[in-house]
Design a protein around this motif. Sequence first.
Motif, mmCIF file in Angstrom:
data_model
loop_
_atom_site.group_PDB
_atom_site.id
_atom_site.type_symbol
_atom_site.label_atom_id
_atom_site.label_comp_id
_atom_site.label_asym_id
_atom_site.label_seq_id
_atom_site.Cartn_x
_atom_site.Cartn_y
_atom_site.Cartn_z
ATOM 1 N N ALA A 1 40.547 40.525 46.700
ATOM 2 C CA ALA A 1 41.619 41.557 46.472
ATOM 3 C C ALA A 1 41.432 42.938 47.283
ATOM 4 O O ALA A 1 40.089 43.275 47.349
ATOM 5 N N HIS A 2 42.237 43.448 48.227
ATOM 6 C CA HIS A 2 41.967 44.434 48.953
ATOM 7 C C HIS A 2 40.643 44.523 49.754
ATOM 8 O O HIS A 2 39.857 45.322 50.059
ATOM 9 N N GLY A 3 40.680 43.373 50.250
ATOM 10 C CA GLY A 3 39.263 43.121 51.063
ATOM 11 C C GLY A 3 37.899 42.871 50.432
ATOM 12 O O GLY A 3 36.950 42.316 50.876
ATOM 13 N N LEU A 4 37.809 42.970 48.984
ATOM 14 C CA LEU A 4 36.772 42.962 48.309
ATOM 15 C C LEU A 4 36.483 41.616 47.471
ATOM 16 O O LEU A 4 37.558 41.214 47.061
ATOM 17 N N GLN A 5 35.435 41.170 47.395
ATOM 18 C CA GLN A 5 35.231 39.849 46.447
ATOM 19 C C GLN A 5 35.208 40.220 45.011
ATOM 20 O O GLN A 5 35.051 41.272 44.785
ATOM 21 N N ARG A 6 36.387 39.368 44.424
ATOM 22 C CA ARG A 6 36.517 39.368 42.894
ATOM 23 C C ARG A 6 35.524 38.636 42.050
ATOM 24 O O ARG A 6 35.047 37.583 42.533
ATOM 25 N N TYR A 7 35.100 39.070 40.892
ATOM 26 C CA TYR A 7 34.194 38.405 40.071
ATOM 27 C C TYR A 7 34.697 38.409 38.801
ATOM 28 O O TYR A 7 35.474 39.176 38.427
ATOM 29 N N ARG A 8 34.394 37.234 37.961
ATOM 30 C CA ARG A 8 34.999 37.309 36.500
ATOM 31 C C ARG A 8 33.898 36.945 35.545
ATOM 32 O O ARG A 8 32.837 36.248 35.595
ATOM 33 N N CYS A 9 33.934 37.943 34.721
ATOM 34 C CA CYS A 9 32.734 37.794 33.563
ATOM 35 C C CYS A 9 33.121 36.833 32.477
ATOM 36 O O CYS A 9 34.086 36.517 32.018
ATOM 37 N N VAL A 10 32.139 36.035 32.167
ATOM 38 C CA VAL A 10 32.165 34.802 31.180
ATOM 39 C C VAL A 10 32.296 35.410 29.972
ATOM 40 O O VAL A 10 33.383 34.979 29.143
ATOM 41 N N PRO A 11 31.701 36.312 29.286
ATOM 42 C CA PRO A 11 31.790 36.760 27.832
ATOM 43 C C PRO A 11 33.054 37.495 27.514
ATOM 44 O O PRO A 11 33.963 37.088 26.599
ATOM 45 N N CYS A 12 33.733 38.231 28.499
ATOM 46 C CA CYS A 12 34.877 39.066 28.096
ATOM 47 C C CYS A 12 36.131 38.358 28.934
ATOM 48 O O CYS A 12 37.282 38.825 28.625
ATOM 49 N N GLY A 13 35.867 37.671 30.240
ATOM 50 C CA GLY A 13 36.830 37.490 31.020
ATOM 51 C C GLY A 13 37.532 38.401 31.828
ATOM 52 O O GLY A 13 38.384 37.956 32.654
ATOM 53 N N ARG A 14 36.887 39.531 31.638
ATOM 54 C CA ARG A 14 37.467 40.543 32.669
ATOM 55 C C ARG A 14 37.037 40.473 34.166
ATOM 56 O O ARG A 14 36.113 39.599 34.478
ATOM 57 N N THR A 15 37.981 40.728 35.206
ATOM 58 C CA THR A 15 37.644 40.459 36.568
ATOM 59 C C THR A 15 37.327 41.926 37.045
ATOM 60 O O THR A 15 37.781 42.831 36.631
ATOM 61 N N PHE A 16 36.563 41.847 38.196
ATOM 62 C CA PHE A 16 35.986 43.313 38.772
ATOM 63 C C PHE A 16 35.519 42.924 40.080
ATOM 64 O O PHE A 16 35.256 41.832 40.708
ATOM 65 N N ASN A 17 35.354 44.017 40.978
ATOM 66 C CA ASN A 17 34.936 43.890 42.265
ATOM 67 C C ASN A 17 33.616 44.883 42.513
ATOM 68 O O ASN A 17 33.292 45.720 41.470
ATOM 69 N N ALA A 18 33.194 45.041 43.748
ATOM 70 C CA ALA A 18 31.740 45.810 44.083
ATOM 71 C C ALA A 18 32.060 47.385 43.627
ATOM 72 O O ALA A 18 31.245 48.061 43.572
ATOM 73 N N LEU A 19 33.408 47.751 43.519
ATOM 74 C CA LEU A 19 33.694 49.240 43.394
ATOM 75 C C LEU A 19 34.108 49.754 41.932
ATOM 76 O O LEU A 19 34.315 50.777 41.808
ATOM 77 N N THR A 20 34.341 48.508 41.273
ATOM 78 C CA THR A 20 34.910 49.098 39.985
ATOM 79 C C THR A 20 33.787 49.688 38.995
ATOM 80 O O THR A 20 32.771 49.302 39.068
ATOM 81 N N GLY A 21 34.181 50.892 38.612
ATOM 82 C CA GLY A 21 33.369 51.769 37.880
ATOM 83 C C GLY A 21 32.639 52.629 38.588
ATOM 84 O O GLY A 21 31.770 53.315 38.154
ATOM 85 N N THR A 22 32.915 52.629 39.914
ATOM 86 C CA THR A 22 32.235 53.556 40.807
ATOM 87 C C THR A 22 33.111 54.605 41.077
ATOM 88 O O THR A 22 34.339 54.671 41.017
ATOM 89 N N PRO A 23 32.695 55.640 41.843
ATOM 90 C CA PRO A 23 33.501 56.923 42.122
ATOM 91 C C PRO A 23 34.266 56.372 43.204
ATOM 92 O O PRO A 23 35.634 57.147 43.571
ATOM 93 N N LEU A 24 34.230 55.317 43.752
ATOM 94 C CA LEU A 24 35.124 55.043 45.083
ATOM 95 C C LEU A 24 36.306 53.957 44.691
ATOM 96 O O LEU A 24 36.871 53.298 45.643
ATOM 97 N N ALA A 25 36.023 53.635 43.248
ATOM 98 C CA ALA A 25 37.148 52.686 42.723
ATOM 99 C C ALA A 25 38.689 53.265 43.230
ATOM 100 O O ALA A 25 38.826 54.302 43.016
ATOM 101 N N ARG A 26 39.413 52.179 43.720
ATOM 102 C CA ARG A 26 40.882 52.497 43.895
ATOM 103 C C ARG A 26 41.136 53.447 45.115
ATOM 104 O O ARG A 26 42.228 53.846 45.326
ATOM 105 N N LEU A 27 40.180 53.817 45.603
ATOM 106 C CA LEU A 27 40.377 54.431 46.986
ATOM 107 C C LEU A 27 40.834 53.437 48.090
ATOM 108 O O LEU A 27 40.279 52.461 48.169
#
Length: 326
Positions: free
Chosen positions: A69-95
């Motif tokens: 998504a948006h040029g970045l690899q998506r990952y899915r967590c096994v315990p909680c099922g959430r998806t994220f990428n390399a920028l999730t939770g960083t200052p550059l997220a959603r830029l």
Amino acid sequence: MRPAEWITLIAQFAHLSQRQRQAGIALLHGNAPHDATVALLENVAQPRLACPACGSAHLHRHRHRHGHAHGLQRYRCVPCGRTFNALTGTPLARLRHKSLWLDYADCLLASDSVRKAARQLGVHRNTSFRWRHRFLSLAKTDRPHGLHGIAEADELYLLASEKGSRNMTRPPRRRGGHAHKRGISNEQVCILVARDRTGQTLDFVTGKGALTKAQLHHCLLPVIDKDVLLVTDGHAAYRAFAREAGISHVAVNLRAGIRVQGAAHVQNVNAYHSRLRQWLGPFHGVATRYLSNYLGWRWILDARRIRSPETLLKATLGAFPHLMVT
């Protein structure tokens, strides 16, 4: 392309920055700037890949991948099922405009203004302003853990600024104006700077008005060794702090014209003050709420630990160069 157009295009090459030339070469080799930035972001994220929601490193198999998504690899967590990428939770997220991030890091290393960086990159000035403080939010934390040996401390005062505020607590004035009250007052913000003889520097925005003993306990006590020699001017707060903290202290009587007493002086920290004031000048008064970001930005330039756009982009994600020896 017509020959005349080609000549015009070639003539513009001399005006390109080093980063723009590198981007042009990469484009000719088939490597788009966007791809180079994404590859850098993914390389920084891979060694510490974990779910930002629950902290688990247990991701779905098949190379831990879950689409793009948006040029970045998506990952899915096994315990909680959430998806994220390399920028999730960083200052550059959603830029957006990832292909311009390295160019913008170049602008930060060149101390470019918001509007100058916006013109160079072809983005809106609000985007340039937002990127400035996102890039600095983590990068500014790359600081020494403590001060050792002989440590100098001194404070400087800047006029408090509500630049950009929608609800001001005072009548507006020209940027970079003057205080109405003489001397130190609540119209000014105190910046405490402490620097040891190896050049390691820490600074603190202590608030409006004169520096107090309590602020010194809060700021300096956790970051200086017990056997440090603290050298300051004759401010009474330093004497009281040193006595209560049980550390060695020498006060240089600057008002009497005494600047050096053997190895005791505050010339290193005062030189840092001078460089800081000169560097802040072209910004015509920075907003007090962003002052810590500017102090971190100045330290990045002064320490010269971050010298390339790639290193600054990594620091923006929390991946700093090798730690300082402290």
